[in-house]
Every structure is written in structure tokens, then in C-alpha cells.
Design a protein around this motif. Structure first.
Motif, PDB file in Angstrom:
ATOM      1  N   GLY A   2       0.833  -1.201   0.000  1.00 22.39           N
ATOM      2  CA  GLY A   2       0.000   0.000   0.000  1.00 22.39           C
ATOM      3  C   GLY A   2       0.864   1.247   0.000  1.00 22.39           C
ATOM      4  O   GLY A   2       2.075   1.178   0.182  1.00 22.39           O
ATOM      5  N   ARG A   3       0.193   2.388  -0.240  1.00 23.19           N
ATOM      6  CA  ARG A   3       0.928   3.643  -0.369  1.00 23.19           C
ATOM      7  C   ARG A   3       0.396   4.688   0.582  1.00 23.19           C
ATOM      8  O   ARG A   3      -0.720   4.580   1.069  1.00 23.19           O
ATOM      9  N   GLY A   4       1.203   5.715   0.808  1.00 23.18           N
ATOM     10  CA  GLY A   4       0.778   6.871   1.591  1.00 23.18           C
ATOM     11  C   GLY A   4       0.255   6.465   2.954  1.00 23.18           C
ATOM     12  O   GLY A   4       0.853   5.629   3.618  1.00 23.18           O
ATOM     13  N   PRO A   5      -0.882   7.051   3.351  1.00 18.60           N
ATOM     14  CA  PRO A   5      -1.409   6.746   4.688  1.00 18.60           C
ATOM     15  C   PRO A   5      -1.885   5.306   4.815  1.00 18.60           C
ATOM     16  O   PRO A   5      -2.105   4.820   5.919  1.00 18.60           O
ATOM     17  N   LEU A   6      -2.068   4.633   3.686  1.00 17.76           N
ATOM     18  CA  LEU A   6      -2.541   3.239   3.758  1.00 17.76           C
ATOM     19  C   LEU A   6      -1.395   2.248   3.759  1.00 17.76           C
ATOM     20  O   LEU A   6      -1.596   1.038   3.658  1.00 17.76           O
ATOM     21  N   ARG A   7      -0.175   2.757   3.866  1.00 17.09           N
ATOM     22  CA  ARG A   7       0.981   1.872   3.889  1.00 17.09           C
ATOM     23  C   ARG A   7       0.915   1.028   5.158  1.00 17.09           C
ATOM     24  O   ARG A   7       0.826   1.545   6.262  1.00 17.09           O
ATOM     25  N   ARG A   8       0.917  -0.275   4.978  1.00 17.23           N
ATOM     26  CA  ARG A   8       0.711  -1.154   6.129  1.00 17.23           C
ATOM     27  C   ARG A   8       1.610  -2.376   6.034  1.00 17.23           C
ATOM     28  O   ARG A   8       2.167  -2.673   4.979  1.00 17.23           O
TER      29      ARG A   8
END
Lengths: 347, 276
Positions: free
Chosen positions: B125-131
Motif C-alpha cells: 500500500g501507499r501513503g497513509p494506507l501503507r501497512r
């Protein structure tokens, strides 16, 4: 933490049993406690179990929960923040003085209060990681300083011990709608703070269990030396946790300032311990490295239920504190027991 | 950061391969104390170099220089034949020199897979959804440990519930997975029982067979001899010699380790008077 998924079957983990796996979770004690407390009051009081009653005890639980979550994250990261309660007062008073006394736009006051809170959180965190002193003593210092400042500044500006007329400021209404209004569900008015609380519980749980930062939180609380040696930015992680706690204080301070429209100079004093108690009831270890956000929220829920339940049963509210103390002891014993079981069950 | 090169499973390298890590006449002073002086050795890919010595012999000083904690005061430290000075442990890691310390870098309350990837977590995932890519992390942990012959019950098991030998093995597997070329092991067997020590020695051999250069610090010649290709003996900060396996036998190694004459004297002292 998370249960095994899609793991190839291994004959040695077959006999674990669902009960024991559940018991390994930090929040299980608080869940049981919440169920018992709910049943206790719901059986005896019809108001308690009515829609309006539920809305009534979810209200104090929500603002407590919003603070208990970041306090729990901080505890998992191995630190305490005794200034968290009084910081709620600092934020409320800042907003109160800027709006009520100086007529500032509500949004502007909120932004300034947020900046102030984050700076205080940074101050706490920075001192702790730089001096390597226990956070207990550092934040006890900021706690006392803020307590004095809250009272001193409020008195100097207003000549009283409260800041009021918050609702006279420009843009009060839209801010109130977001942070303090009520939402009607099935004819019952629920505080919007409950939605904030639920959303933050979900967010914190996700961060804790599903992000790198969450992994770092557990590691800096569990073994900071080890974390550092594999490249975890331990100092930064801790400072961010202190700032998160301060951000929580800002949110709760904002909520109460906008809702009450006036705020007392002694707001929040003593609350810091309640946050810690809620986190501990929720399964956080005092030594760090273990705990959950859901648990802290359940701890807050138990508080809300007891606080209002005692009123509904017509008891003297003095019994509330006694009950809290008993809950805390019970929770600590349960945590210890659950943790031992958890470790044994995995052997 | 999310994906790290896996060490190629190189077939056992020829023993006469060029040394990957070499020290020549290396020394270290702490004020007026000579902690280490005139120590030379080398280790090639697929080889195990054992550093033997009693307490205070300078073993720790040597590995601290190798792993970048200290800098040598005299002599040369070469990686791939190139003289270097390591500024800090990070610089050593960047050159593929991984150190597994006695007090392992593990968080006992955290699951094995979280410990395995701590500091280098795989994400999606990318940005704030990087998990965290939990499935991948679990899977790689299981596979890497299985590849080392370590059979874990459940990657969600807290590390605190593993035995000492298993923990050492997880730490070794982690170093191997994150692309270590040189593996420095600080007394990995010293706190272990006979059986557990055997398990760890097997993983050392595994790492060697994967083509890593291994520096194995111990004070037990019985642990060192079976896996070692070279033996450096330290005593009071000085080298007693740097031997290839063909040049020295276990009895000789033990005798040198124990300080020869000193041990004979001791055994004489401890012997019972013949019963009258």
C-alpha cells in the motif's frame, strides 16, 4: 496478538484450544469485565438498559476512551504521561481565553491550542528520551507546572478561576457541530464524541497491529536496546507517542470547551490516573510492550457504565472511587494471570 | 526497505577462496591498557573462523572492532581485500557484516515474525494506507527458518517462549535473510545446554554452507573444533596463533586454550591424595 491464519497444520499447535488462544489476547479481561458490569447494572435498572440510558453512559466513556487510547499506546511504548489530564484543562482554557476573552475565531483558537498541545507533548517526549529519566518523574514535573500555569494565567486574565463565553466567538457553531453536538439514532440523542471514540479505537488498533510504527511501539516498550540495535528509531517513536497523547488531550479539551462553553481552571486534574487505570484494565502491562487499544476502550466503557450505573441505582456516588480501585486491583491480577497463561499456552 | 535481497544459497565455497574478511596485526588500546595486540586472521566465504580464548583474552574487543563498535588503533582491517575503518555498527551492516550478540536483539513479548522483521518490516500500500504485509512476513519467517532447518510451531508465538538455542537460531536466520555476508557470533553456545548447543552449531554449519563467512567466538574448543576451519587463540590480548584445521588437533587446541602448563598444575593441585 493476532491469531494464526492459514498456517500449515502442525500437530504441536492443535491442542491449543480456542479458550487458551483467546486468553492470550490482552483485552480479554476487560471484555469479560465489561460484560459483567453491564449485566450487573442492566438487571437492576431498566433506565440503564434503555436507549437514553445507553447514550448517557457512553458519553463519559467516550471522552475518557479518547484519552485512554493514546495513553495505552504510550504505555505499550514503555512510558507514562502524568500530564495528560491537566493538559486537557490547558487546551480547554487556551480555547476559552482566546475565544471568550479575546474574541478570536473558534477555528483559529483550536489551531493555536493544537500547536500548544503538540509542543507540550514534544517537550515531554524530548526530555524523556534525552535525559533517559523515567517518564513518570518528567511528566510529574510538567503536570505540576501546567497545573500552576492553568490557574495562574486564568486568574491573571479573567480575575476568576474559569474561562467562559466560549459560545460568543465567531464560528462557534460549526466547531460545536463537529466536536460536541449530538446525533439522533432511533430517536435517542447520542453524543458525537462516541463516534470519534469508535473511529479512534479502530484507527489505533490498525496502527498498532498493522503498521511499521505499531511494530516499533511494541518493540520500544518490550526491549528498547534490541529495537535500537535493529534500526528502530526508538527516540522518535517515543516522542511521537507523547505527541499523540497530547493530541488526544487537545481533542478532549476541545470537546469539553465547546460543549460546556466555560471551563474551570482545575479541569483534568486527577484524570491522568483514570486514563492509566483504563489502559491497565484494558490489559496494558505497566512494564510496557504489551496491551491493546480495544482493551483501553473497554476499560473506558467500564468506567462510563459504573459512573452512570451507580447514579441509576440511587447509590451514593462516593462509592464510585471505591469501585474503581477494586476494578483496578482485579484487572492487575487478571492481567498477570492471563499473561502467564498466554505464555504457558504457547510452550 | 520493504524487500531485502536474500542471500544466494551458494554451494559450499572452495576453502582456498580469497578471504572476505581479514585482519592483519590488529591492535586496540584503552588508555594505557593494551586490550588487543598483533592479532591476524582471515575468513573466506563458506568458512568458519573460530576465535577462542578465556575471559579477558580480548575476544570481545576483537569482535567489537570487526562489527564497527570500536576502531582499531594499529594494524589493518580488510574487507574484500580493501582496507577499511568502520565508523559504527551501521557501517558494518551496510557492508554485510552482521553480528549476533549474546544478549540477543529480540523483544520477548513480540511474536517471532514481528521480531524477525523488526526495523525492516515488509509493507504494502501507499501513503497513509501503507501497512505491514503480515501474510508475507509470516510466510518468509516460516520459510527462512525452515531453510535453516529450524522448525517453529507458530510464527505468532512470542519469542519469550522459545528456548535459548531457538532464539539464537532465529537471530542467525534473520542475519542471513537480510543479506549478511559475514556473520559474527558472540558466544552463541556459552549459556546453552549440550543438546541446545548442538542445535546452534548445526545452524552455524548451515550458514557456512550457504556461503557466509562466519566468525564464531567461543571459549569452548569442543564447540569450535567440529565446525571451524581456522582457529585463532587469544590470551591476554595477544594471539597465541592462527591455525588451519589441518595444523591443529582438538587435544592440542584444548591444551592451548587452557594454558597448558597451568591446567596440569591445577589438575595436580585438585587431585586427591591417594587414600591410605
Amino acid at each position: 496478538m493476532a491469531t494464526a491464519t492459514a498456517a500449515p497444520v502442525d500437530e504441536r499447535i492443535k491442542n491449543l484450544g480456542v479458550t487458551r488462544q483467546l486468553l492470550a489476547r490482552p483485552e480479554i479481561g476487560a471484555l469479560l469485565g465489561a460484560v459483567v458490569v453491564f449485566a450487573f447494572f442492566a438487571v437492576q435498572s431498566s433506565v440503564f438498559r434503555s436507549g437514553a440510558g445507553v447514550a448517557n453512559w457512553l458519553d463519559p466513556a467516550s471522552t475518557l476512551g479518547i484519552m485512554a487510547i493514546p495513553v495505552a499506546l504510550l504505555m505499550i511504548g514503555g512510558e507514562f504521561d502524568l500530564s495528560a489530564g491537566v493538559m486537557v484543562g490547558t487546551v480547554g482554557l487556551t480555547i476559552g481565553l482566546l475565544t471568550g476573552q479575546y474574541g478570536m475565531n473558534t477555528w483559529g483558537a483550536l489551531v493555536i491550542a493544537l500547536a500548544l498541545a503538540l509542543a507540550l507533548g514534544f517537550f515531554n517526549g524530548y526530555l524523556v528520551v534525552r535525559t533517559k529519566l523515567p517518564s513518570f518523574i518528567i511528566t510529574l514535573g510538567t503536570f505540576l507546572m501546567l497545573q500552576g500555569l492553568n490557574l495562574g494565567v486564568t486568574k491573571a486574565v479573567t480575575d476568576t478561576v474559569q474561562a467562559d463565553a466560549i459560545d460568543t466567538a465567531p464560528a462557534y457553531r460549526p466547531a460545536y457541530d463537529i466536536f460536541a453536538s449530538t446525533v439522533s439514532v432511533g430517536g435517542v440523542e447520542f453524543r458525537v464524541t462516541i463516534l470519534w471514540w469508535i473511529a479512534l479505537t479502530a484507527l489505533a488498533t490498525w496502527v498498532l497491529l498493522r503498521t511499521r510504527f505499531g511494530n516499533w511501539i511494541f518493540s520500544v516498550g518490550g526491549n528498547v536496546q534490541a529495537a535500537r540495535s535493529v534500526g528502530v528509531p526508538a527516540a522518535r517513536t517515543k516522542v511521537v507517542l507523547f505527541m499523540t497523547t497530547a493530541a488526544g488531550a487537545w481533542l478532549v479539551g476541545t470537546m469539553s470547551a465547546l460543549r460546556l462553553t466555560s471551563i474551570q481552571a482545575n479541569t483534568g486534574i486527577g484524570e491522568e490516573l483514570i486514563y492509566i487505570v483504563a489502559a491497565v484494565i484494558g490489559g496494558c502491562l505497566l512494564t510496557g510492550g504489551f496491551g491493546s487499544a480495544v482493551g483501553a476502550s473497554l476499560g473506558a466503557l467500564i468506567f462510563g457504565m459504573v459512573q452512570q450505573g451507580i447514579v441509576y441505582l440511587g447509590w451514593d456516588s462516593d462509592w464510585f472511587k471505591f469501585f474503581l480501585g477494586a476494578m483496578l486491583l482485579l484487572a492487575v491480577f487478571t492481567n498477570q494471570f492471563v499473561r502467564r497463561l498466554a505464555e504457558e499456552s504457547r510452550r | 526497505m520493504s524487500e531485502t535481497a536474500q542471500a544466494d544459497p551458494v554451494p559450499a565455497a572452495a576453502p582456498e577462496a580469497a578471504p572476505l574478511l581479514e585482519v592483519r596485526d590488529i591492535g586496540k588500546y584503552f588508555g594505557s591498557v593494551i586490550a588487543l595486540q598483533g592479532v591476524s586472521t582471515q575468513v573466506a566465504p563458506g568458512q568458519v573462523c573460530c576465535v577462542l580464548g578465556d575471559n579477558g583474552a580480548g575476544k570481545s574487543t576483537l569482535i567489537k572492532i570487526l562489527s564497527g563498535v570500536h576502531q582499531q588503533d594499529t594494524g589493518e582491517y580488510l574487507i574484500d581485500g580493501e582496507p577499511i575503518r568502520l565508523a559504527n555498527p551501521r557501517a558494518a551492516l551496510d557492508r554485510g557484516i552482521a553480528t549476533v550478540y549474546q544478549d540477543l536483539a529480540m523483544v520477548p513479548l513480540m511474536p517471532i515474525w514481528r521480531n524477525f522483521f523488526l526495523g525492516s518490516e515488509p509493507t504494502k500500500g501507499r501513503g497513509p494506507l501503507r501497512r505491514l504485509d503480515v501474510a508475507k512476513a509470516r510466510d518468509i519467517t516460516r520459510r527462512e527458518l525452515a531453510g535453516m532447518g529450524i522448525d517453529i510451531r507458530d510464527p505468532d508465538q512470542p519469542v519469550g517462549t522459545l528456548s535459548g538455542g531457538e532464539r539464537q537460531s532465529v537471530a542467525i536466520a534473520r542475519a542471513v535473510h537480510f543479506g549478511a555476508r559475514v556473520l559474527i557470533l558472540d558466544e552463541p553456545t556459552s549459556a546453552l545446554g549440550v543438546k541446545q548447543a548442538g542445535v546452534v552449531l548445526r545452524y552455524i554449519a548451515q550458514a557456512r554452507d550457504r556461503g557466509l563467512a562466519v566468525v564464531f567466538i567461543t571459549h569452548n574448543p569442543h564447540h569450535a573444533y567440529p565446525v571451524g576451519d581456522r582457529f585463532v587463540l587469544l590470551k591476554r590480548g595477544r594471539s597465541l596463533g592462527d591455525f588451519a584445521k589441518s595444523e591443529v588437533g582438538l587435544p592440542e587446541l584444548t591444551r592451548l586454550m587452557a594454558g597448558g602448563a597451568e591446567l596440569e598444575e591445577l589438575s595436580h593441585e585438585l587431585e586427591r591424595e591417594p587414600q591410605a
